[in-house]
Design a protein around this motif. Sequence first.
Motif, PDB file in Angstrom:
ATOM      1  N   ASP A  23       0.972  -1.009   0.135  1.00 51.61           N
ATOM      2  CA  ASP A  23       0.225  -0.335  -0.387  1.00 51.61           C
ATOM      3  C   ASP A  23       1.273   1.401  -0.099  1.00 51.61           C
ATOM      4  O   ASP A  23       0.593   1.967  -0.916  1.00 51.61           O
ATOM      5  N   ALA A  27       1.172   3.908  -2.244  1.00 48.19           N
ATOM      6  CA  ALA A  27       1.371   5.392  -2.148  1.00 48.19           C
ATOM      7  C   ALA A  27       2.216   6.304  -2.833  1.00 48.19           C
ATOM      8  O   ALA A  27       1.491   7.728  -3.792  1.00 48.19           O
ATOM      9  N   TYR A  89      -9.850  -3.181  -2.395  1.00 51.96           N
ATOM     10  CA  TYR A  89      -9.550  -2.489  -1.980  1.00 51.96           C
ATOM     11  C   TYR A  89      -9.165  -1.488  -2.887  1.00 51.96           C
ATOM     12  O   TYR A  89      -8.629   0.314  -2.052  1.00 51.96           O
ATOM     13  N   GLN A  90      -7.839  -1.736  -3.143  1.00 52.79           N
ATOM     14  CA  GLN A  90      -6.488  -1.098  -4.212  1.00 52.79           C
ATOM     15  C   GLN A  90      -7.041  -0.468  -4.891  1.00 52.79           C
ATOM     16  O   GLN A  90      -6.608   1.039  -5.108  1.00 52.79           O
ATOM     17  N   GLN A  93      -8.742   2.830  -4.055  1.00 50.58           N
ATOM     18  CA  GLN A  93      -7.736   3.948  -3.406  1.00 50.58           C
ATOM     19  C   GLN A  93      -6.967   4.395  -4.036  1.00 50.58           C
ATOM     20  O   GLN A  93      -6.599   5.750  -4.191  1.00 50.58           O
ATOM     21  N   THR A  94      -6.683   3.601  -5.825  1.00 47.26           N
ATOM     22  CA  THR A  94      -6.364   4.763  -6.641  1.00 47.26           C
ATOM     23  C   THR A  94      -7.033   5.508  -7.752  1.00 47.26           C
ATOM     24  O   THR A  94      -6.691   6.487  -7.676  1.00 47.26           O
ATOM     25  N   LYS A  96      -9.116   6.586  -5.808  1.00 44.47           N
ATOM     26  CA  LYS A  96     -10.003   7.858  -4.973  1.00 44.47           C
ATOM     27  C   LYS A  96     -11.402   7.983  -5.031  1.00 44.47           C
ATOM     28  O   LYS A  96     -12.493   8.878  -5.016  1.00 44.47           O
ATOM     29  N   SER A 150     -12.020  -1.847   6.308  1.00 47.14           N
ATOM     30  CA  SER A 150     -11.622  -0.185   5.728  1.00 47.14           C
ATOM     31  C   SER A 150     -11.596  -0.062   4.255  1.00 47.14           C
ATOM     32  O   SER A 150     -11.949   1.427   4.165  1.00 47.14           O
ATOM     33  N   ALA A 154     -13.852   3.500   4.059  1.00 50.37           N
ATOM     34  CA  ALA A 154     -13.712   4.925   2.727  1.00 50.37           C
ATOM     35  C   ALA A 154     -15.188   4.887   2.105  1.00 50.37           C
ATOM     36  O   ALA A 154     -15.569   6.197   2.492  1.00 50.37           O
ATOM     37  N   LYS A 158     -13.482   8.584   4.096  1.00 52.12           N
ATOM     38  CA  LYS A 158     -12.967   9.294   2.869  1.00 52.12           C
ATOM     39  C   LYS A 158     -13.790   9.645   1.697  1.00 52.12           C
ATOM     40  O   LYS A 158     -13.079  10.425   1.087  1.00 52.12           O
TER      41      LYS A 158
END
Length: 325
Positions: A23, A27, A89-90, A93-94, A96, A150, A154, A158
């Motif tokens: 992770d 980032a 999850y990735q 996060q990528t 957003k 997680s 998000a 987030k």
Amino acid sequence: MLFRSVFLLLLFCQMSSIVAVIDAAMALLRKDKQVLVSSKQGERAVTYAAYCVFALCAATVLLHFNDHDLSLALTLSTSLQCLGFFLLYQKVQTQKSVEGLSLKTLEMYVLALLFRLSSTLVRDGYLPMHGSGDFVYQLADIGSLMLVLSLLVAVHKKYNSTYDAANDTMPVFNFIPACVLLAICCHGDLNDSPFFDVMWTIGLHLDTVAMLPQLWLLTKLGGDVEALTSHFVAMQVLSKFSSFVFWFYGYVEVTEEGQFNGAGYMIIISHLAQLLLTADFMYYYVCSVLKRSIWCCRTWRSDRAPRSPRLGGCFAWEQPGHHSL
């Protein structure tokens, strides 16, 4: 039991550190306007890294445990599910964004995993007979639970502005009382404890209906699964299939010999329902991919086609020495 629990905790911490390193690398790769690689390349790198870690862990399990048998399929099922949640999850996060992701599906998965772990962390009746049932199976479920939590963070905090609450409206929680009642009335006895047998069966039924809100949301969006990843879809399908293969041969042992095996048949029915739901999920994804492929192909042809002076043609191709009529 104490040694197994301590070993499970230590191994989970090691796996968590691996995930944290991946992770952190992701980032660094996706820092705005700093540019080692593009966002797509970074996402692809993390996906490949996740598959490599998974393959390494699978090889370790195969080499460490010599008693290879069909129960490996059950461990494989939970491991693939965990990998799928990590890739999702990735993806979140990528990008957003949690657009296209159902909050209710995530909440149902939390309940399903908690009920299943409440049985498998204490009793071994529904664990694989393979040595991986001592800790690997539970470790994969704990990893899935952490990843789903997680994703819930998000959605709630987030990237809440990207969550489509207007379409995520399926009343799936109305199924919970039915799942509990069905588990109380019809459950196996592999744990030799009615309470823990019921807890595991409740988790099974909740897992069966967990994907319904996601399919409901995809239907509302016209089958658009842009926010989801093909890897997540594929891991879910493979996970359900692996679990079905195990229980297809193992359901006969769910109740004592000579008794009507209603609990065993219920397990098979639940897994068939899971397969049908994931197949429907896969259908929506394939349709979405085909639509995007056709659109990209038409755009590519439009950009490359010479324009005819008479037709102004986007797709008017002229061979050398020939002219349009």
